[in-house]
Design a protein around this motif. Structure first.
Motif, PDB file in Angstrom:
ATOM      1  N   PHE A 175       9.664 -23.872  27.129  1.00  0.00           N
ATOM      2  CA  PHE A 175      10.806 -22.812  27.003  1.00  0.00           C
ATOM      3  C   PHE A 175      11.425 -22.461  28.491  1.00  0.00           C
ATOM      4  CE2 PHE A 175       7.997 -21.496  23.615  1.00  0.00           C
ATOM      5  CZ  PHE A 175       8.755 -21.999  22.583  1.00  0.00           C
ATOM      6  N   GLY A 176      10.627 -22.305  29.562  1.00  0.00           N
ATOM      7  CA  GLY A 176      11.102 -22.138  31.185  1.00  0.00           C
ATOM      8  C   GLY A 176      11.953 -20.726  31.181  1.00  0.00           C
ATOM      9  N   GLN A 177      11.893 -19.767  30.333  1.00  0.00           N
ATOM     10  CA  GLN A 177      12.276 -18.481  30.521  1.00  0.00           C
ATOM     11  C   GLN A 177      11.322 -17.270  31.075  1.00  0.00           C
ATOM     12  OE1 GLN A 177      14.931 -17.529  27.112  1.00  0.00           O
ATOM     13  NE2 GLN A 177      15.102 -19.462  26.647  1.00  0.00           N
ATOM     14  N   SER A 178      12.053 -16.149  31.098  1.00  0.00           N
ATOM     15  CA  SER A 178      11.087 -15.163  31.630  1.00  0.00           C
ATOM     16  C   SER A 178       9.768 -14.783  31.041  1.00  0.00           C
ATOM     17  CB  SER A 178      11.936 -14.088  32.000  1.00  0.00           C
ATOM     18  OG  SER A 178      12.529 -13.430  30.732  1.00  0.00           O
ATOM     19  N   MET A 179       8.740 -14.529  31.439  1.00  0.00           N
ATOM     20  CA  MET A 179       7.381 -14.315  30.970  1.00  0.00           C
ATOM     21  C   MET A 179       6.920 -12.993  31.480  1.00  0.00           C
ATOM     22  SD  MET A 179       4.256 -16.743  30.409  1.00  0.00           S
ATOM     23  CE  MET A 179       3.683 -16.784  32.001  1.00  0.00           C
ATOM     24  N   SER A 180       6.274 -11.941  30.713  1.00  0.00           N
ATOM     25  CA  SER A 180       5.661 -10.913  31.052  1.00  0.00           C
ATOM     26  C   SER A 180       4.360 -10.474  30.534  1.00  0.00           C
ATOM     27  CB  SER A 180       6.738  -9.680  30.637  1.00  0.00           C
ATOM     28  OG  SER A 180       6.780  -9.586  29.243  1.00  0.00           O
ATOM     29  N   GLY A 181       3.678  -9.705  30.908  1.00  0.00           N
ATOM     30  CA  GLY A 181       2.260  -9.396  30.343  1.00  0.00           C
ATOM     31  C   GLY A 181       2.346  -8.523  29.103  1.00  0.00           C
ATOM     32  N   GLY A 182       1.145  -8.264  28.659  1.00  0.00           N
ATOM     33  CA  GLY A 182       1.294  -7.565  27.423  1.00  0.00           C
ATOM     34  C   GLY A 182       1.017  -8.326  26.248  1.00  0.00           C
ATOM     35  N   LEU A 183       0.520  -7.884  25.214  1.00  0.00           N
ATOM     36  CA  LEU A 183       0.070  -8.567  23.969  1.00  0.00           C
ATOM     37  C   LEU A 183       1.089  -8.054  22.694  1.00  0.00           C
ATOM     38  CD1 LEU A 183      -1.739 -10.598  22.549  1.00  0.00           C
ATOM     39  CD2 LEU A 183      -3.137  -8.672  22.189  1.00  0.00           C
ATOM     40  N   ILE A 184       1.457  -8.836  21.713  1.00  0.00           N
ATOM     41  CA  ILE A 184       2.149  -8.517  20.559  1.00  0.00           C
ATOM     42  C   ILE A 184       1.398  -9.073  19.609  1.00  0.00           C
ATOM     43  CG2 ILE A 184       4.099  -8.434  19.143  1.00  0.00           C
ATOM     44  CD1 ILE A 184       5.771  -8.903  21.666  1.00  0.00           C
ATOM     45  N   THR A 185       0.677  -8.345  18.778  1.00  0.00           N
ATOM     46  CA  THR A 185      -0.175  -8.729  17.742  1.00  0.00           C
ATOM     47  C   THR A 185      -0.092  -8.194  16.164  1.00  0.00           C
ATOM     48  OG1 THR A 185      -2.445  -9.331  17.375  1.00  0.00           O
ATOM     49  CG2 THR A 185      -2.120  -7.522  18.492  1.00  0.00           C
ATOM     50  N   ALA A 186      -0.992  -8.598  15.363  1.00  0.00           N
ATOM     51  CA  ALA A 186      -0.771  -7.783  14.074  1.00  0.00           C
ATOM     52  C   ALA A 186      -2.318  -7.368  13.495  1.00  0.00           C
ATOM     53  CB  ALA A 186      -0.335  -8.884  13.039  1.00  0.00           C
ATOM     54  N   LYS A 187      -2.323  -6.443  12.871  1.00  0.00           N
ATOM     55  CA  LYS A 187      -3.383  -6.085  12.121  1.00  0.00           C
ATOM     56  C   LYS A 187      -3.413  -6.331  10.514  1.00  0.00           C
ATOM     57  CE  LYS A 187      -7.141  -3.422  10.952  1.00  0.00           C
ATOM     58  NZ  LYS A 187      -8.383  -3.614  11.413  1.00  0.00           N
ATOM     59  N   TYR A 188      -4.216  -7.249  10.244  1.00  0.00           N
ATOM     60  CA  TYR A 188      -4.524  -7.672   8.936  1.00  0.00           C
ATOM     61  C   TYR A 188      -5.901  -6.931   8.315  1.00  0.00           C
ATOM     62  CZ  TYR A 188      -5.771 -10.545   4.830  1.00  0.00           C
ATOM     63  OH  TYR A 188      -6.359 -11.132   3.477  1.00  0.00           O
ATOM     64  N   ASP A 189      -5.361  -5.998   7.367  1.00  0.00           N
ATOM     65  CA  ASP A 189      -6.213  -4.893   6.966  1.00  0.00           C
ATOM     66  C   ASP A 189      -7.335  -5.465   5.795  1.00  0.00           C
ATOM     67  OD1 ASP A 189      -7.814  -2.667   6.330  1.00  0.00           O
ATOM     68  OD2 ASP A 189      -6.044  -1.377   5.834  1.00  0.00           O
ATOM     69  N   THR A 190      -8.600  -5.628   6.035  1.00  0.00           N
ATOM     70  CA  THR A 190      -9.535  -6.014   5.177  1.00  0.00           C
ATOM     71  C   THR A 190     -10.653  -5.102   4.553  1.00  0.00           C
ATOM     72  OG1 THR A 190     -10.893  -6.989   6.645  1.00  0.00           O
ATOM     73  CG2 THR A 190      -9.324  -8.357   5.761  1.00  0.00           C
ATOM     74  N   THR A 191     -10.400  -3.891   5.361  1.00  0.00           N
ATOM     75  CA  THR A 191     -11.301  -2.808   5.257  1.00  0.00           C
ATOM     76  C   THR A 191     -10.764  -1.520   4.115  1.00  0.00           C
ATOM     77  OG1 THR A 191     -11.994  -2.974   7.463  1.00  0.00           O
ATOM     78  CG2 THR A 191     -12.599  -0.847   6.247  1.00  0.00           C
ATOM     79  N   GLY A 192      -9.632  -1.402   4.259  1.00  0.00           N
ATOM     80  CA  GLY A 192      -8.777  -0.530   3.555  1.00  0.00           C
ATOM     81  C   GLY A 192      -8.828   0.997   3.823  1.00  0.00           C
ATOM     82  N   SER A 193      -8.162   1.768   3.387  1.00  0.00           N
ATOM     83  CA  SER A 193      -8.154   3.285   3.567  1.00  0.00           C
ATOM     84  C   SER A 193      -7.862   4.068   2.286  1.00  0.00           C
ATOM     85  CB  SER A 193      -7.197   3.797   4.700  1.00  0.00           C
ATOM     86  OG  SER A 193      -7.379   2.786   5.878  1.00  0.00           O
ATOM     87  N   VAL A 194      -8.415   5.189   2.030  1.00  0.00           N
ATOM     88  CA  VAL A 194      -8.236   6.260   0.858  1.00  0.00           C
ATOM     89  C   VAL A 194      -7.140   7.040   1.086  1.00  0.00           C
ATOM     90  CG1 VAL A 194      -9.270   7.722  -0.843  1.00  0.00           C
ATOM     91  CG2 VAL A 194     -10.672   5.820   0.075  1.00  0.00           C
ATOM     92  N   ILE A 195      -6.115   6.951   0.066  1.00  0.00           N
ATOM     93  CA  ILE A 195      -4.935   8.003   0.452  1.00  0.00           C
ATOM     94  C   ILE A 195      -5.569   9.496   0.185  1.00  0.00           C
ATOM     95  CG2 ILE A 195      -2.900   8.729  -0.358  1.00  0.00           C
ATOM     96  CD1 ILE A 195      -2.500   5.753  -1.150  1.00  0.00           C
ATOM     97  N   PRO A 196      -5.470  10.276   1.399  1.00  0.00           N
ATOM     98  CA  PRO A 196      -6.053  11.634   1.068  1.00  0.00           C
ATOM     99  C   PRO A 196      -5.082  12.708   0.305  1.00  0.00           C
ATOM    100  CG  PRO A 196      -4.837  11.495   3.234  1.00  0.00           C
ATOM    101  CD  PRO A 196      -4.718   9.929   2.554  1.00  0.00           C
ATOM    102  N   ALA A 197      -5.490  13.928   0.029  1.00  0.00           N
ATOM    103  CA  ALA A 197      -4.880  14.983  -0.414  1.00  0.00           C
ATOM    104  C   ALA A 197      -3.691  15.192   0.250  1.00  0.00           C
ATOM    105  CB  ALA A 197      -5.590  16.078  -1.171  1.00  0.00           C
ATOM    106  N   THR A 198      -2.944  16.339   0.061  1.00  0.00           N
ATOM    107  CA  THR A 198      -1.773  16.680   0.729  1.00  0.00           C
ATOM    108  C   THR A 198      -2.080  16.725   2.233  1.00  0.00           C
ATOM    109  OG1 THR A 198      -1.288  18.307  -1.236  1.00  0.00           O
ATOM    110  CG2 THR A 198      -0.188  18.621   1.022  1.00  0.00           C
ATOM    111  N   PRO A 199      -1.318  16.210   3.023  1.00  0.00           N
ATOM    112  CA  PRO A 199       0.122  15.521   2.599  1.00  0.00           C
ATOM    113  C   PRO A 199       0.001  14.065   2.295  1.00  0.00           C
ATOM    114  CG  PRO A 199       0.047  15.628   5.126  1.00  0.00           C
ATOM    115  CD  PRO A 199      -1.216  16.018   4.577  1.00  0.00           C
ATOM    116  N   PHE A 200      -0.917  13.451   1.716  1.00  0.00           N
ATOM    117  CA  PHE A 200      -0.936  12.038   1.411  1.00  0.00           C
ATOM    118  C   PHE A 200      -0.351  11.239   2.529  1.00  0.00           C
ATOM    119  CE2 PHE A 200       1.669  14.842  -1.736  1.00  0.00           C
ATOM    120  CZ  PHE A 200       0.511  15.456  -2.429  1.00  0.00           C
ATOM    121  N   GLN A 201      -0.950  11.471   3.748  1.00  0.00           N
ATOM    122  CA  GLN A 201      -0.635  10.516   4.881  1.00  0.00           C
ATOM    123  C   GLN A 201      -1.787   9.891   5.465  1.00  0.00           C
ATOM    124  OE1 GLN A 201       1.409  13.693   7.034  1.00  0.00           O
ATOM    125  NE2 GLN A 201       3.516  12.674   6.294  1.00  0.00           N
ATOM    126  N   ILE A 202      -1.614   8.523   5.945  1.00  0.00           N
ATOM    127  CA  ILE A 202      -2.584   7.966   6.636  1.00  0.00           C
ATOM    128  C   ILE A 202      -1.780   7.287   7.947  1.00  0.00           C
ATOM    129  CG2 ILE A 202      -3.819   5.766   6.846  1.00  0.00           C
ATOM    130  CD1 ILE A 202      -4.069   5.865   3.862  1.00  0.00           C
TER     131      ILE A 202
END
Length: 257
Positions: free
Chosen positions: A85-112
């Motif tokens: 590519f030969g363009q500007s490069m910087s530090g830091g990471l861009i990545t992703a979370k692939y969730d295989t554990t799961g989370s239970v939706i709580p009661a009010t306010p139903f948020q995670i």
């Protein structure tokens, strides 16, 4: 004693210019890591002179071409940027979370609220899957059963009817350079035609105390591919083409025999 070659050899790429044509003042040679296979093809056009008979009376060499390719398995940011590519490069990471554990939706306010690893920052939603493997529908506000909404800080809100259900939340996040000191990233911009970094390519094949060494004095990469498989390592491949450097040099070769 005859000389032979064995194995994929080693390939170094030494950057010369970036994609904007700026010369690299102190270029760092980059070894193309964990080589799987490679090739260098040298070819010429042949021009033939015919008279009244079937076969030519003379053959002249026309245009020449040197192209190469290699497959490698080590992923290295500086190599991608300096060679492809030969363009500007910087530090830091861009990545992703692939969730295989799961989370239970709580009661009010139903948020995670998701918590990216390594003190990362949520950057983008990649969807929510319910316990039956069905994708939930993202909405802008007031989610109903089977729906969700998400804020720009990774706060997921669900419907009251989904309380107690397990959901799998997938998302993109970034990690600052201080927390990922070896990570690299770059956004490739749309440059004018002809813009490309150049590099010198050195192929070295040792075998039983002898060697073959081939240097392409200037080259430009023309293709980078990532072929993934379900049950195998990622082995990227890049193609390149050589041309004469400012001194008119194209290729230098050396053999022990």
């Amino acid at each position: 004693m005859a000389q032979y070659g064995f194995g994929s050899g080693m390939l170094w790429a030494t950057p010369q210019n970036d994609a904007f044509g700026n010369s690299i003042a102190a270029p760092t040679p980059i070894m193309i890591g964990v080589m799987q296979e490679g090739s260098v093809d040298i070819s010429f056009e042949s021009k033939t002179l015919h008279g009244q008979n079937q076969f030519p009376v003379a053959v002249g060499r026309g245009k020449g071409k040197i192209s190469g390719k290699c497959k490698f398995a080590q992923l290295f940011g500086a190599m991608f940027n300096n060679v492809i590519f030969g363009q500007s490069m910087s530090g830091g990471l861009i990545t992703a979370k692939y969730d295989t554990t799961g989370s239970v939706i709580p009661a009010t306010p139903f948020q995670i609220t998701v918590a990216p690893p390594s003190s990362g920052t949520f950057t983008s939603d990649f969807g929510v899957i319910d316990a039956n493997g069905r994708p939930m529908t993202r909405v802008a506000s007031a989610p109903a059963t089977g729906q969700y909404m998400v804020s720009n800080v990774g706060l997921y809100t669900f419907a009251a009817g989904d309380v107690g259900k397990t959901v799998f939340i997938n998302y993109e996040y970034s990690v600052a350079a201080a927390s990922a000191p070896t990570a690299t990233q770059s956004t490739v911009m749309n440059l004018p035609m002809g813009s490309a970094p150049s590099f010198a390519a050195d192929l070295f094949i040792p075998y039983q105390g002898k060697s073959m060494k081939l240097r392409l004095h200037s080259a430009v990469a023309g293709k980078l591919s990532f072929g993934t498989k379900q049950d195998d390592f990622l082995v990227p491949e890049f193609d390149f083409e050589a041309f004469a450097d400012p001194l008119g040099r194209v290729v230098t070769w050396s053999l022990s025999e």
